[in-house]
Motif scaffolding. Structure first.
Motif, PDB file in Angstrom:
ATOM      1  N   CYS A   1       0.817  -1.221   0.000  1.00 31.42           N
ATOM      2  CA  CYS A   1       0.000   0.000   0.000  1.00 31.42           C
ATOM      3  C   CYS A   1       0.852   1.274   0.000  1.00 31.42           C
ATOM      4  O   CYS A   1       1.823   1.388   0.752  1.00 31.42           O
ATOM      5  CB  CYS A   1      -0.923   0.005   1.208  1.00 31.42           C
ATOM      6  SG  CYS A   1      -1.942   1.482   1.284  1.00 31.42           S
TER       7      CYS A   1
ATOM      8  N   ARG B   1      -1.143   4.306  -0.188  1.00 25.38           N
ATOM      9  CA  ARG B   1      -2.269   5.239  -0.211  1.00 25.38           C
ATOM     10  C   ARG B   1      -1.988   6.547   0.510  1.00 25.38           C
ATOM     11  O   ARG B   1      -2.592   7.560   0.209  1.00 25.38           O
ATOM     12  CB  ARG B   1      -3.489   4.592   0.465  1.00 25.38           C
ATOM     13  CG  ARG B   1      -4.237   3.609  -0.384  1.00 25.38           C
ATOM     14  CD  ARG B   1      -5.495   3.190   0.373  1.00 25.38           C
ATOM     15  NE  ARG B   1      -6.078   2.009  -0.220  1.00 25.38           N
ATOM     16  CZ  ARG B   1      -7.077   1.324   0.332  1.00 25.38           C
ATOM     17  NH1 ARG B   1      -7.574   1.710   1.485  1.00 25.38           N
ATOM     18  NH2 ARG B   1      -7.562   0.269  -0.276  1.00 25.38           N
ATOM     19  N   CYS B   2      -1.141   6.501   1.538  1.00 24.81           N
ATOM     20  CA  CYS B   2      -0.814   7.755   2.231  1.00 24.81           C
ATOM     21  C   CYS B   2       0.705   7.841   2.390  1.00 24.81           C
ATOM     22  O   CYS B   2       1.430   6.876   2.139  1.00 24.81           O
ATOM     23  CB  CYS B   2      -1.534   7.834   3.581  1.00 24.81           C
ATOM     24  SG  CYS B   2      -0.743   6.909   4.904  1.00 24.81           S
TER      25      CYS B   2
ATOM     26  N   HIS C   1       3.813   5.503   3.971  1.00 22.63           N
ATOM     27  CA  HIS C   1       4.569   4.397   3.364  1.00 22.63           C
ATOM     28  C   HIS C   1       6.024   4.796   3.121  1.00 22.63           C
ATOM     29  O   HIS C   1       6.903   3.947   3.016  1.00 22.63           O
ATOM     30  CB  HIS C   1       3.919   3.968   2.043  1.00 22.63           C
ATOM     31  CG  HIS C   1       4.259   4.849   0.876  1.00 22.63           C
ATOM     32  ND1 HIS C   1       3.575   6.015   0.605  1.00 22.63           N
ATOM     33  CD2 HIS C   1       5.235   4.760  -0.071  1.00 22.63           C
ATOM     34  CE1 HIS C   1       4.088   6.587  -0.469  1.00 22.63           C
ATOM     35  NE2 HIS C   1       5.101   5.849  -0.886  1.00 22.63           N
TER      36      HIS C   1
ATOM     37  N   ARG D   1       8.279   3.819   6.309  1.00 24.30           N
ATOM     38  CA  ARG D   1       8.102   2.569   7.051  1.00 24.30           C
ATOM     39  C   ARG D   1       9.233   1.589   6.713  1.00 24.30           C
ATOM     40  O   ARG D   1       9.756   1.585   5.594  1.00 24.30           O
ATOM     41  CB  ARG D   1       6.750   1.931   6.694  1.00 24.30           C
ATOM     42  CG  ARG D   1       6.702   1.347   5.294  1.00 24.30           C
ATOM     43  CD  ARG D   1       5.312   0.859   4.929  1.00 24.30           C
ATOM     44  NE  ARG D   1       5.270   0.342   3.572  1.00 24.30           N
ATOM     45  CZ  ARG D   1       4.205   0.404   2.768  1.00 24.30           C
ATOM     46  NH1 ARG D   1       3.085   0.968   3.195  1.00 24.30           N
ATOM     47  NH2 ARG D   1       4.248  -0.104   1.559  1.00 24.30           N
TER      48      ARG D   1
ATOM     49  N   ILE E   1      -3.919   2.045  12.058  1.00 25.43           N
ATOM     50  CA  ILE E   1      -2.965   2.486  11.035  1.00 25.43           C
ATOM     51  C   ILE E   1      -1.890   1.411  10.893  1.00 25.43           C
ATOM     52  O   ILE E   1      -1.369   0.922  11.890  1.00 25.43           O
ATOM     53  CB  ILE E   1      -2.312   3.818  11.477  1.00 25.43           C
ATOM     54  CG1 ILE E   1      -3.356   4.920  11.565  1.00 25.43           C
ATOM     55  CG2 ILE E   1      -1.167   4.200  10.564  1.00 25.43           C
ATOM     56  CD1 ILE E   1      -3.785   5.495  10.260  1.00 25.43           C
ATOM     57  N   LYS E   2      -1.565   1.072   9.667  1.00 25.83           N
ATOM     58  CA  LYS E   2      -0.656  -0.059   9.433  1.00 25.83           C
ATOM     59  C   LYS E   2       0.804   0.345   9.251  1.00 25.83           C
ATOM     60  O   LYS E   2       1.671  -0.522   9.155  1.00 25.83           O
ATOM     61  CB  LYS E   2      -1.097  -0.844   8.197  1.00 25.83           C
ATOM     62  CG  LYS E   2      -2.576  -1.207   8.150  1.00 25.83           C
ATOM     63  CD  LYS E   2      -3.023  -2.005   9.354  1.00 25.83           C
ATOM     64  CE  LYS E   2      -4.458  -2.499   9.174  1.00 25.83           C
ATOM     65  NZ  LYS E   2      -5.070  -2.901  10.451  1.00 25.83           N
ATOM     66  N   CYS E   3       1.094   1.638   9.149  1.00 19.87           N
ATOM     67  CA  CYS E   3       2.486   2.093   9.010  1.00 19.87           C
ATOM     68  C   CYS E   3       2.807   3.069  10.142  1.00 19.87           C
ATOM     69  O   CYS E   3       1.931   3.797  10.603  1.00 19.87           O
ATOM     70  CB  CYS E   3       2.711   2.797   7.668  1.00 19.87           C
ATOM     71  SG  CYS E   3       2.340   1.764   6.238  1.00 19.87           S
TER      72      CYS E   3
ATOM     73  N   CYS F   1      -7.434   6.953   4.877  1.00 20.78           N
ATOM     74  CA  CYS F   1      -6.838   6.039   3.891  1.00 20.78           C
ATOM     75  C   CYS F   1      -6.741   4.611   4.422  1.00 20.78           C
ATOM     76  O   CYS F   1      -6.901   3.641   3.674  1.00 20.78           O
ATOM     77  CB  CYS F   1      -5.440   6.523   3.517  1.00 20.78           C
ATOM     78  SG  CYS F   1      -5.418   8.010   2.517  1.00 20.78           S
ATOM     79  N   CYS F   2      -6.437   4.471   5.706  1.00 19.55           N
ATOM     80  CA  CYS F   2      -6.079   3.144   6.229  1.00 19.55           C
ATOM     81  C   CYS F   2      -7.251   2.381   6.844  1.00 19.55           C
ATOM     82  O   CYS F   2      -7.222   1.146   6.891  1.00 19.55           O
ATOM     83  CB  CYS F   2      -4.957   3.291   7.260  1.00 19.55           C
ATOM     84  SG  CYS F   2      -3.851   1.877   7.314  1.00 19.55           S
TER      85      CYS F   2
ATOM     86  N   TYR G   1      -8.843  -0.957   5.541  1.00 20.39           N
ATOM     87  CA  TYR G   1      -8.179  -2.239   5.784  1.00 20.39           C
ATOM     88  C   TYR G   1      -8.672  -2.865   7.099  1.00 20.39           C
ATOM     89  O   TYR G   1      -8.893  -4.077   7.174  1.00 20.39           O
ATOM     90  CB  TYR G   1      -6.661  -2.055   5.845  1.00 20.39           C
ATOM     91  CG  TYR G   1      -6.038  -1.645   4.536  1.00 20.39           C
ATOM     92  CD1 TYR G   1      -6.345  -2.305   3.353  1.00 20.39           C
ATOM     93  CD2 TYR G   1      -5.121  -0.598   4.474  1.00 20.39           C
ATOM     94  CE1 TYR G   1      -5.771  -1.933   2.141  1.00 20.39           C
ATOM     95  CE2 TYR G   1      -4.536  -0.222   3.273  1.00 20.39           C
ATOM     96  CZ  TYR G   1      -4.872  -0.884   2.116  1.00 20.39           C
ATOM     97  OH  TYR G   1      -4.299  -0.517   0.929  1.00 20.39           O
TER      98      TYR G   1
HETATM   99  S1  SF4 Z   1      -0.733   3.783   6.745  1.00 19.29           S
HETATM  100 FE1  SF4 Z   1      -2.251   2.476   5.752  1.00 19.29          FE
HETATM  101  S2  SF4 Z   1      -3.019   3.709   4.034  1.00 19.29           S
HETATM  102 FE2  SF4 Z   1      -1.067   4.628   4.688  1.00 19.29          FE
HETATM  103  S3  SF4 Z   1       0.480   3.642   3.369  1.00 19.29           S
HETATM  104 FE3  SF4 Z   1       0.357   2.466   5.286  1.00 19.29          FE
HETATM  105  S4  SF4 Z   1      -1.094   0.802   4.824  1.00 19.29           S
HETATM  106 FE4  SF4 Z   1      -1.373   2.391   3.261  1.00 19.29          FE
END
Ligand code: SF4
Length: 243
Positions: A63, A65-66, A69, A72, A132-134, A149-150, A153
């Motif tokens: 991803c 999207r924001c 990334h 990370r 939030i994944k990152c 954005c997240c 998911y």
């Molecule tokens: S925080 Fe979520 S939406 Fe943003 S880049 Fe990471 S996975 Fe994608």
């Protein structure tokens, strides 16, 4: 290891050992229990397949999207039992999580594990994810745009898991999931509902906050007892269910 000794050790890990000493002989409603037996299948639930989970994890891993990334080390998708009845949701990865690719590791994670185990859930028996994944830089709060954005998911994880109950851990997770700016202290102690399914949701403090404010561990322990009672009630109320 005997159950009483194990319970005392769990409570000691939470900094609550003095409670045991004050009330040694009473039938303690708050006493931690042995790990729960496997939950019965959730009525009406069609769990996501391993392929569904894999496809979603792969999508998150790629991803962009924001802008999170950009810095990370890796995404932090989530971890645990895909058949879990309890979904624990935190805010976002920190430095340790970014490095290891797993939510709630490091000192906060160890405390969360102790809290869950004291309530009867080994970490592997629940599912743990973040909003939030990152990792946000410098551990700042996620921005509204990053949440927007997240969050899809997380919604898809909830669809795959179909949890019986959700536990929001910390102010940001609680306020984001409930779309409110009400202080966490006022969100605790009630059953809220999340999403179109109306999944029951309970709020507690973040273990990082508990490490800074150990006096609040007692309240967090109350929250976990509350989760345990609610799950037992909902299990018993389910068609063909039992507590
Ligand atoms: S925080 Fe979520 S939406 Fe943003 S880049 Fe990471 S996975 Fe994608």
């Amino acid at each position: 290891m005997g159950r009483d000794l194990r319970s005392a050790q769990y409570l000691e890990a939470l900094g609550l050992e003095s409670w045991v000493l004050r009330r040694p002989a009473a039938p303690l409603a708050w006493a931690p229990s042995a790990p729960l037996p496997p939950p019965p299948p959730l009525p009406g639930r069609v769990p996501g397949s391993a392929a569904d989970w894999r496809a979603l994890a792969d999508e998150v891993a790629a991803c962009v999207r924001c802008r999170l990334h950009e810095r990370r080390t890796q995404t932090v998708f989530g971890v645990g039992d895909p058949g879990a009845e309890l979904l624990v949701i935190g805010e976002a990865p920190g430095a340790d999580e970014d490095r290891q690719g797993e939510p709630f590791v490091g000192r906060s994670g160890q405390l969360l594990n102790s809290m869950l185990l004291a309530a009867g859930w080994p970490r592997a028996r629940v599912y743990i994810a973040n909003i939030i994944k990152c990792r946000p830089p410098d551990n700042r709060d996620p921005l509204p745009e990053e949440v927007r954005c997240c969050m899809p998911y997380l919604h898809r994880q909830i669809d795959l898991l179909g949890p019986r109950l959700m536990l929001a851990v910390g102010r940001v997770a609680a306020q984001t999931l409930l779309a409110t700016d009400t202080p966490i202290g006022k969100l605790r102690g009630a059953v809220h509902h999340f999403g179109t399914r109306g999944t029951p949701l309970i709020v507690t403090y973040h273990p990082a906050y508990l490490l800074r404010s150990p006096r609040e561990k007692r309240r967090a322990w109350d929250d976990l007892r509350f989760v345990r009672r609610e799950l037992a009630c909902r299990r018993a109320a389910a068609p063909g269910g039992s507590a």
